[in-house]
Design an enzyme around this catalytic site. Sequence first.
Site, PDB file in Angstrom:
ATOM      1  N   HIS A  92      -7.118  -8.655  -2.895  1.00 16.33           N
ATOM      2  CA  HIS A  92      -8.599  -7.906  -1.818  1.00 16.33           C
ATOM      3  C   HIS A  92      -8.861  -6.306  -2.179  1.00 16.33           C
ATOM      4  CE1 HIS A  92      -6.490  -7.471   1.336  1.00 16.33           C
ATOM      5  NE2 HIS A  92      -7.055  -6.199   1.381  1.00 16.33           N
ATOM      6  N   TYR A 120      -0.927 -10.228   0.663  1.00 14.92           N
ATOM      7  CA  TYR A 120       0.396  -9.295   1.456  1.00 14.92           C
ATOM      8  C   TYR A 120       0.036 -10.293   2.666  1.00 14.92           C
ATOM      9  CZ  TYR A 120      -3.154  -5.966   2.843  1.00 14.92           C
ATOM     10  OH  TYR A 120      -4.583  -4.832   3.314  1.00 14.92           O
ATOM     11  N   TYR A 176       0.899  -1.231   0.193  1.00 13.94           N
ATOM     12  CA  TYR A 176       0.180   0.076   0.216  1.00 13.94           C
ATOM     13  C   TYR A 176       0.675   0.891   0.119  1.00 13.94           C
ATOM     14  CZ  TYR A 176      -4.645  -2.552   1.051  1.00 13.94           C
ATOM     15  OH  TYR A 176      -5.317  -3.356   1.287  1.00 13.94           O
ATOM     16  N   ARG A 197      -3.244 -11.432   3.790  1.00 13.02           N
ATOM     17  CA  ARG A 197      -4.095 -11.076   2.953  1.00 13.02           C
ATOM     18  C   ARG A 197      -5.194 -11.439   1.202  1.00 13.02           C
ATOM     19  NH1 ARG A 197      -7.484  -8.017   4.390  1.00 13.02           N
ATOM     20  NH2 ARG A 197      -9.554  -9.695   4.212  1.00 13.02           N
ATOM     21  N   HIS A 217     -10.221  -3.620  -1.497  1.00 14.86           N
ATOM     22  CA  HIS A 217     -11.438  -2.549  -0.164  1.00 14.86           C
ATOM     23  C   HIS A 217     -12.490  -1.567  -0.582  1.00 14.86           C
ATOM     24  CE1 HIS A 217      -8.770  -3.270   3.238  1.00 14.86           C
ATOM     25  NE2 HIS A 217      -7.534  -3.599   2.647  1.00 14.86           N
TER      26      HIS A 217
HETATM   27 FE   FE2 Z   1      -5.756  -4.575   2.270  1.00 15.87          FE
END
Ligand code: FE2
Lengths: 199, 242
Positions: free
Chosen positions: B160, B147, B108, B157, B162
């Site tokens: 995905h 990740y 991110y 995770r 959000h």
């Molecule tokens: Fe996330």
Amino acid sequence: MVQPLDIHEETPSQTAGPYVHIGLMPSFAGIPDVYENQLGESPIADGAKGEVIEIVGSIYDGTGWAMRDALFESWQADASGKFAGQDGADPNVSGYCRFAADGETGEYTLKTVKPGSIAGRGGQVHAPHISLWIVARGINIGLQTRIYFEDEDNSNDPLLSRIEQRQRVDTLIAKKTAYGKYRFDVRLQGEGETVFLDI
Amino acid sequence: MADLGPLIPRNRDIHPVPYDPGYKTSVARSPSQPLLSMESGASEETGPTFGHGTFGALDNNLIMNFSKGTAPAIGERILMHGKVLDERGRGVPNTLVEIWQANAGGRYRHKKDGYLAPLDPNFGGCGRTLTDDEGNYQFLTIRPGAYPWPNRGNDWRPMHIHISVFGHSFGQRLITQMYFQGDPLIDLCPIAATIKNRSQLDRLVAPLDMSNSRPLDFLAYKFDIVLRGRRQTMFENKLEGM
Ligand SMILES: [Fe+2]
């Protein structure tokens, strides 16, 4: 067998996670200019009628730690109790704001006008309040609560009246700290736990 | 203004449990007291609106929006599209949909993310749009990488995206995540597992949609979102109107 109901179920929630700011407040996340403007920067514009107030607070987890990563949205009426879009609403009050707990201190600040009381169905009158929605890592479905004010008459408010344990009413009432300044802390769990809403 | 009725109360059984020891952060961040349930009023039934003029042409194009249209992000090009409806099955027009995600390597663009996968200089990771008159929305983006995250010893995770949706009422406010069909990490993820009803979790898994994929350009994934609806109040209104 019976006839099927023509009803769709709501989509299940998932946590907003630690990086929610990227999506909702990109400049807070360090992405200042991907959009020309950021939504919900202020609930008021110049010329908004009513008393300008500042609400400061923190949100504490069950261990008493002030969370650094929470994101809030607020929604409120203008000084006369009208919501944006309703007839007679103050054009300088959008009523909507997004703000975040500070990454260093965990404190948030909301600058707005104090809302008026709101007419409800069946002639009920709701004391002045701001609706608050809170998301963060570890919160699996956004939490709803309300900010009321200690210097308003809250005695007949239909929501506050529903709280059985009367000492918990206090968790929804912002305390006046100076002229035009209030403090409203949120406690997620345990002693002094804020009343959260299913509304 | 006509009374559209109160919001249909939330069915909390379809949602994740607030307290789940498998997702460690939820342990100290879940209320221990029951929620106070009440019928919605104006505070929940009204909500903010956002004008079309607020949005830029690249706001829903995550491949190009960070570089202002000068260079594409790295990754598998995908179209994420779907419809926002309410519980009555009606499309929700002109409502704000925002997304955020990791880049193709699972990183991110956020000061708190220190994962060793590199940042992509041409990827910011956020997009926004308004639904059209029927409630449809679309984003052009890249498929995010899986990740690792600090939870149990080796948690990852699944891929995905959000998603945040508004509806027209503040009480409809919803944030969720879209997963991808066939990702084996979904079954291992403690965050996905906060939803205890498997058929509800399946509703967050977007199918590959070849009918909307563009040859030689992008694959498509479909993700519909249902927001709370309103209860009809024909009789109550008559009484109140007198
Ligand atoms: Fe996330």
